[in-house]
Design a protein around this motif. Structure first.
Motif, PDB file in Angstrom:
ATOM      1  N   GLY A   1       0.829  -1.207   0.000  1.00 23.62           N
ATOM      2  CA  GLY A   1       0.000   0.000   0.000  1.00 23.62           C
ATOM      3  C   GLY A   1       0.859   1.250   0.000  1.00 23.62           C
ATOM      4  O   GLY A   1       1.984   1.255  -0.497  1.00 23.62           O
ATOM      5  N   ILE A   2       0.316   2.318   0.579  1.00 28.41           N
ATOM      6  CA  ILE A   2       1.016   3.616   0.611  1.00 28.41           C
ATOM      7  C   ILE A   2       2.431   3.439   1.162  1.00 28.41           C
ATOM      8  O   ILE A   2       3.386   4.006   0.625  1.00 28.41           O
ATOM      9  CB  ILE A   2       0.226   4.626   1.481  1.00 28.41           C
ATOM     10  CG1 ILE A   2      -1.078   5.015   0.769  1.00 28.41           C
ATOM     11  CG2 ILE A   2       1.062   5.874   1.774  1.00 28.41           C
ATOM     12  CD1 ILE A   2      -1.975   5.971   1.545  1.00 28.41           C
TER      13      ILE A   2
ATOM     14  N   TYR B   1       3.410  -9.999  -2.437  1.00 31.00           N
ATOM     15  CA  TYR B   1       2.000 -10.363  -2.571  1.00 31.00           C
ATOM     16  C   TYR B   1       1.130  -9.254  -1.990  1.00 31.00           C
ATOM     17  O   TYR B   1       1.448  -8.661  -0.960  1.00 31.00           O
ATOM     18  CB  TYR B   1       1.681 -11.687  -1.859  1.00 31.00           C
ATOM     19  CG  TYR B   1       0.238 -12.087  -2.061  1.00 31.00           C
ATOM     20  CD1 TYR B   1      -0.205 -12.520  -3.310  1.00 31.00           C
ATOM     21  CD2 TYR B   1      -0.698 -11.971  -1.033  1.00 31.00           C
ATOM     22  CE1 TYR B   1      -1.540 -12.834  -3.527  1.00 31.00           C
ATOM     23  CE2 TYR B   1      -2.035 -12.293  -1.241  1.00 31.00           C
ATOM     24  CZ  TYR B   1      -2.448 -12.719  -2.484  1.00 31.00           C
ATOM     25  OH  TYR B   1      -3.774 -13.021  -2.702  1.00 31.00           O
TER      26      TYR B   1
ATOM     27  N   LEU C   1      -3.425  -8.108  -2.245  1.00 32.51           N
ATOM     28  CA  LEU C   1      -4.729  -8.361  -2.868  1.00 32.51           C
ATOM     29  C   LEU C   1      -4.862  -7.500  -4.122  1.00 32.51           C
ATOM     30  O   LEU C   1      -5.583  -7.848  -5.056  1.00 32.51           O
ATOM     31  CB  LEU C   1      -5.856  -8.030  -1.882  1.00 32.51           C
ATOM     32  CG  LEU C   1      -5.873  -8.860  -0.592  1.00 32.51           C
ATOM     33  CD1 LEU C   1      -6.955  -8.351   0.357  1.00 32.51           C
ATOM     34  CD2 LEU C   1      -6.070 -10.343  -0.906  1.00 32.51           C
ATOM     35  N   ASN C   2      -4.133  -6.382  -4.149  1.00 30.85           N
ATOM     36  CA  ASN C   2      -4.168  -5.464  -5.290  1.00 30.85           C
ATOM     37  C   ASN C   2      -3.115  -5.881  -6.322  1.00 30.85           C
ATOM     38  O   ASN C   2      -1.916  -5.702  -6.131  1.00 30.85           O
ATOM     39  CB  ASN C   2      -3.901  -4.053  -4.726  1.00 30.85           C
ATOM     40  CG  ASN C   2      -3.731  -3.020  -5.818  1.00 30.85           C
ATOM     41  OD1 ASN C   2      -3.814  -3.322  -7.008  1.00 30.85           O
ATOM     42  ND2 ASN C   2      -3.481  -1.787  -5.398  1.00 30.85           N
TER      43      ASN C   2
ATOM     44  N   PRO D   1      -2.971  -3.215   7.247  1.00 29.97           N
ATOM     45  CA  PRO D   1      -3.648  -2.145   7.989  1.00 29.97           C
ATOM     46  C   PRO D   1      -3.654  -2.302   9.517  1.00 29.97           C
ATOM     47  O   PRO D   1      -3.261  -1.385  10.241  1.00 29.97           O
ATOM     48  CB  PRO D   1      -5.081  -2.174   7.426  1.00 29.97           C
ATOM     49  CG  PRO D   1      -4.916  -2.721   6.038  1.00 29.97           C
ATOM     50  CD  PRO D   1      -3.810  -3.731   6.145  1.00 29.97           C
TER      51      PRO D   1
ATOM     52  N   GLN E   1      -6.174  -7.939  10.113  1.00 31.17           N
ATOM     53  CA  GLN E   1      -5.570  -8.338   8.833  1.00 31.17           C
ATOM     54  C   GLN E   1      -4.279  -9.116   9.062  1.00 31.17           C
ATOM     55  O   GLN E   1      -4.018 -10.121   8.390  1.00 31.17           O
ATOM     56  CB  GLN E   1      -5.271  -7.113   7.952  1.00 31.17           C
ATOM     57  CG  GLN E   1      -6.489  -6.400   7.391  1.00 31.17           C
ATOM     58  CD  GLN E   1      -7.142  -5.465   8.396  1.00 31.17           C
ATOM     59  OE1 GLN E   1      -6.509  -5.022   9.342  1.00 31.17           O
ATOM     60  NE2 GLN E   1      -8.415  -5.172   8.196  1.00 31.17           N
TER      61      GLN E   1
ATOM     62  N   LYS F   1       5.082   2.578  19.127  1.00 35.93           N
ATOM     63  CA  LYS F   1       4.317   3.175  18.023  1.00 35.93           C
ATOM     64  C   LYS F   1       3.052   3.867  18.546  1.00 35.93           C
ATOM     65  O   LYS F   1       2.679   4.945  18.073  1.00 35.93           O
ATOM     66  CB  LYS F   1       3.958   2.092  16.999  1.00 35.93           C
ATOM     67  CG  LYS F   1       3.077   2.544  15.866  1.00 35.93           C
ATOM     68  CD  LYS F   1       3.731   3.583  14.957  1.00 35.93           C
ATOM     69  CE  LYS F   1       2.712   4.134  13.947  1.00 35.93           C
ATOM     70  NZ  LYS F   1       3.283   5.071  12.997  1.00 35.93           N
TER      71      LYS F   1
ATOM     72  N   ASP G   1      -5.393   3.523  15.229  1.00 40.77           N
ATOM     73  CA  ASP G   1      -4.286   3.570  16.198  1.00 40.77           C
ATOM     74  C   ASP G   1      -4.750   4.082  17.556  1.00 40.77           C
ATOM     75  O   ASP G   1      -4.338   3.566  18.599  1.00 40.77           O
ATOM     76  CB  ASP G   1      -3.150   4.462  15.670  1.00 40.77           C
ATOM     77  CG  ASP G   1      -2.362   3.799  14.549  1.00 40.77           C
ATOM     78  OD1 ASP G   1      -2.391   2.559  14.457  1.00 40.77           O
ATOM     79  OD2 ASP G   1      -1.718   4.514  13.769  1.00 40.77           O
TER      80      ASP G   1
HETATM   81  P1  NAD Z   1      -2.666   0.840   2.904  1.00 36.93           P
HETATM   82  O1  NAD Z   1      -4.116   0.610   3.168  1.00 36.93           O
HETATM   83  O2  NAD Z   1      -2.262   1.851   1.892  1.00 36.93           O
HETATM   84  O3  NAD Z   1      -1.942  -0.560   2.524  1.00 36.93           O
HETATM   85  C1  NAD Z   1      -2.314  -1.804   3.034  1.00 36.93           C
HETATM   86  C2  NAD Z   1      -2.116  -2.839   1.938  1.00 36.93           C
HETATM   87  O4  NAD Z   1      -2.384  -4.137   2.478  1.00 36.93           O
HETATM   88  C3  NAD Z   1      -3.070  -2.648   0.739  1.00 36.93           C
HETATM   89  O5  NAD Z   1      -2.308  -2.606  -0.452  1.00 36.93           O
HETATM   90  C4  NAD Z   1      -3.969  -3.866   0.816  1.00 36.93           C
HETATM   91  O6  NAD Z   1      -4.395  -4.331  -0.464  1.00 36.93           O
HETATM   92  C5  NAD Z   1      -3.063  -4.890   1.497  1.00 36.93           C
HETATM   93  N1  NAD Z   1      -3.798  -5.979   2.142  1.00 36.93           N
HETATM   94  C6  NAD Z   1      -4.831  -5.885   3.022  1.00 36.93           C
HETATM   95  N2  NAD Z   1      -5.220  -7.118   3.417  1.00 36.93           N
HETATM   96  C7  NAD Z   1      -4.423  -7.998   2.766  1.00 36.93           C
HETATM   97  C8  NAD Z   1      -4.331  -9.422   2.745  1.00 36.93           C
HETATM   98  N3  NAD Z   1      -5.179 -10.166   3.451  1.00 36.93           N
HETATM   99  N4  NAD Z   1      -3.386  -9.997   1.977  1.00 36.93           N
HETATM  100  C9  NAD Z   1      -2.547  -9.254   1.226  1.00 36.93           C
HETATM  101  N5  NAD Z   1      -2.571  -7.894   1.194  1.00 36.93           N
HETATM  102  C10 NAD Z   1      -3.517  -7.283   1.955  1.00 36.93           C
HETATM  103  O7  NAD Z   1      -2.031   1.206   4.329  1.00 36.93           O
HETATM  104  P2  NAD Z   1      -0.641   1.953   4.644  1.00 36.93           P
HETATM  105  O8  NAD Z   1      -0.914   3.420   4.756  1.00 36.93           O
HETATM  106  O9  NAD Z   1       0.433   1.455   3.742  1.00 36.93           O
HETATM  107  O10 NAD Z   1      -0.390   1.448   6.148  1.00 36.93           O
HETATM  108  C11 NAD Z   1       0.087   0.142   6.448  1.00 36.93           C
HETATM  109  C12 NAD Z   1       0.435   0.097   7.926  1.00 36.93           C
HETATM  110  O11 NAD Z   1       1.451   1.064   8.197  1.00 36.93           O
HETATM  111  C13 NAD Z   1      -0.736   0.437   8.855  1.00 36.93           C
HETATM  112  O12 NAD Z   1      -0.686  -0.336  10.010  1.00 36.93           O
HETATM  113  C14 NAD Z   1      -0.512   1.905   9.179  1.00 36.93           C
HETATM  114  O13 NAD Z   1      -1.099   2.275  10.420  1.00 36.93           O
HETATM  115  C15 NAD Z   1       1.018   1.955   9.205  1.00 36.93           C
HETATM  116  N6  NAD Z   1       1.601   3.271   8.930  1.00 36.93           N
HETATM  117  C16 NAD Z   1       1.138   4.052   7.920  1.00 36.93           C
HETATM  118  C17 NAD Z   1       1.720   5.303   7.697  1.00 36.93           C
HETATM  119  C18 NAD Z   1       1.230   6.240   6.604  1.00 36.93           C
HETATM  120  O14 NAD Z   1       1.606   7.412   6.607  1.00 36.93           O
HETATM  121  N7  NAD Z   1       0.416   5.765   5.656  1.00 36.93           N
HETATM  122  C19 NAD Z   1       2.789   5.736   8.499  1.00 36.93           C
HETATM  123  C20 NAD Z   1       3.268   4.902   9.490  1.00 36.93           C
HETATM  124  C21 NAD Z   1       2.670   3.658   9.701  1.00 36.93           C
END
Ligand code: NAD
Length: 295
Positions: A9-10, A29, A31-32, A65, A69, A170, A239
């Motif tokens: 993801g992001i 791997y 889901l996307n 997430p 998950q 965290k 969080d």
């Molecule tokens: P996101 O939603 O952009 O990415 C999550 C990814 O997980 C998605 O691509 C989704 O398709 C995948 N996914 C979900 N269930 C799945 C499964 N069963 N099998 C395979 N893939 C699966 O979220 P993000 O922003 O990348 O955040 C991820 C983690 O990092 C979170 O816990 C978030 O709190 C933490 N985080 C995020 C940031 C931020 O700025 N975005 C900063 C620090 C920490």
């Protein structure tokens, strides 16, 4: 060493790109499928499933997430636990509840598989630059063994203590960030309503005691009306749920965190849950009937 990476993801996408840049062999791997194709174009192999990753990798990184998950991917039907061999390891870099980390750690331990909880701070820009701050819980010798892999994505990697300690750190981080964005929003709305340029106030105070990484990241976003995530309100609510559940269970009342949680709940009701958490400013804008701009 073959590394599996689940969750592109992001955050996970740029983090996995940095591992490729550092020369590691990666299998990914998500889901996307589009996200997987992007990594494939950069040299990663793609897997058929989470279990497929577990069967072929020495260490698996997850960036998902939340606790449900991660538990599903690791302990659920067809989960990593069915395929990981003794001596391999899971490094979960998602931000999840410390109790959930400990549950997964214990289940994997029974199979001879190591686990670190290694959540990150820094957001998408630092994930892209490879300058994240990583806080790690688990066995110290396992931390030492996988330090270089984590360091390929980070500027700082700190061992905090036994399993779950990384996610406690965290949660502390998320408390400071949430309250800090609210404080920056309150200051900028005051400047605006008092007829002084929010931008000049920001420039004037950022080098003093009030300055912070949060202020430098979020004040420009708020003034430029850029609420593209970044870190979404709904992830910060997740969080803070974990924070308040943990704080109540250990007897640490957190009144300011509870207030910001309610601000975020109000923003969710107003339809802002998929925006960056800089949208906390919109709560104050509604109260004061104005918008924070540079002038
Ligand atoms: P996101 O939603 O952009 O990415 C999550 C990814 O997980 C998605 O691509 C989704 O398709 C995948 N996914 C979900 N269930 C799945 C499964 N069963 N099998 C395979 N893939 C699966 O979220 P993000 O922003 O990348 O955040 C991820 C983690 O990092 C979170 O816990 C978030 O709190 C933490 N985080 C995020 C940031 C931020 O700025 N975005 C900063 C620090 C920490």
């Amino acid at each position: 060493m073959k590394i599996g990476f689940i969750g592109l993801g992001i955050m996970g996408k740029p983090m996995s790109k940095n591992l490729i840049k550092a020369g590691y062999k990666l299998v990914v791997y998500d889901l996307n499928k589009e996200a997987m194709e992007e990594l494939k174009a950069l040299g990663a192999e793609t897997a058929e499933s989470n279990l497929d990753i577990a069967k072929q990798c020495d260490v698996v990184i997850t960036m998902l997430p939340n606790s449900p998950q991660v538990e599903e991917v690791v302990l659920g039907k067809g989960g990593l636990i069915e395929g990981l061999r003794p001596g391999t390891a899971l490094i979960d870099m998602s931000s999840i509840a410390p109790l959930s980390s400990r549950k997964i750690y214990a289940a994997l331990k029974e199979k001879g598989v190591d686990m670190l909880d290694a959540p990150v701070s820094g957001g998408e820009p630092k994930a892209i630059d490879g300058t994240l701050a990583v806080m790690v819980g688990g066995d110290k010798e396992v931390f030492d063994k996988y330090y270089d892999i984590i360091k390929a994505m980070a500027a700082s990697v700190v061992y905090v203590g036994e399993s779950g300690a990384g996610n406690v750190a965290k949660l502390c981080n998320q408390v400071v960030v949430a309250i800090n964005i609210a404080a920056v929003s309150e200051a900028l709305i005051l400047a605006k309503k008092a007829g002084v340029s929010p931008d000049l106030v920001y420039q004037a105070i950022r080098g003093g005691l009030a300055g912070s990484t949060v202020m430098d990241a979020k004040a420009p976003m708020i003034m430029d009306r850029n609420f593209k995530p970044g870190f979404r309100i709904n992830l910060h609510i997740k969080d803070l749920n974990n924070v308040l559940e943990t704080s109540h269970s250990v007897g640490a009342p957190l009144p300011l965190t509870a207030q910001v949680m309610e601000i975020m709940q109000a923003l969710k009701v107003d339809g802002y849950e998929a925006e960056d958490h800089a949208s906390i400013a919109k709560f104050y804008e509604k109260l004061a009937n104005t918008q924070i701009t540079r002038q």
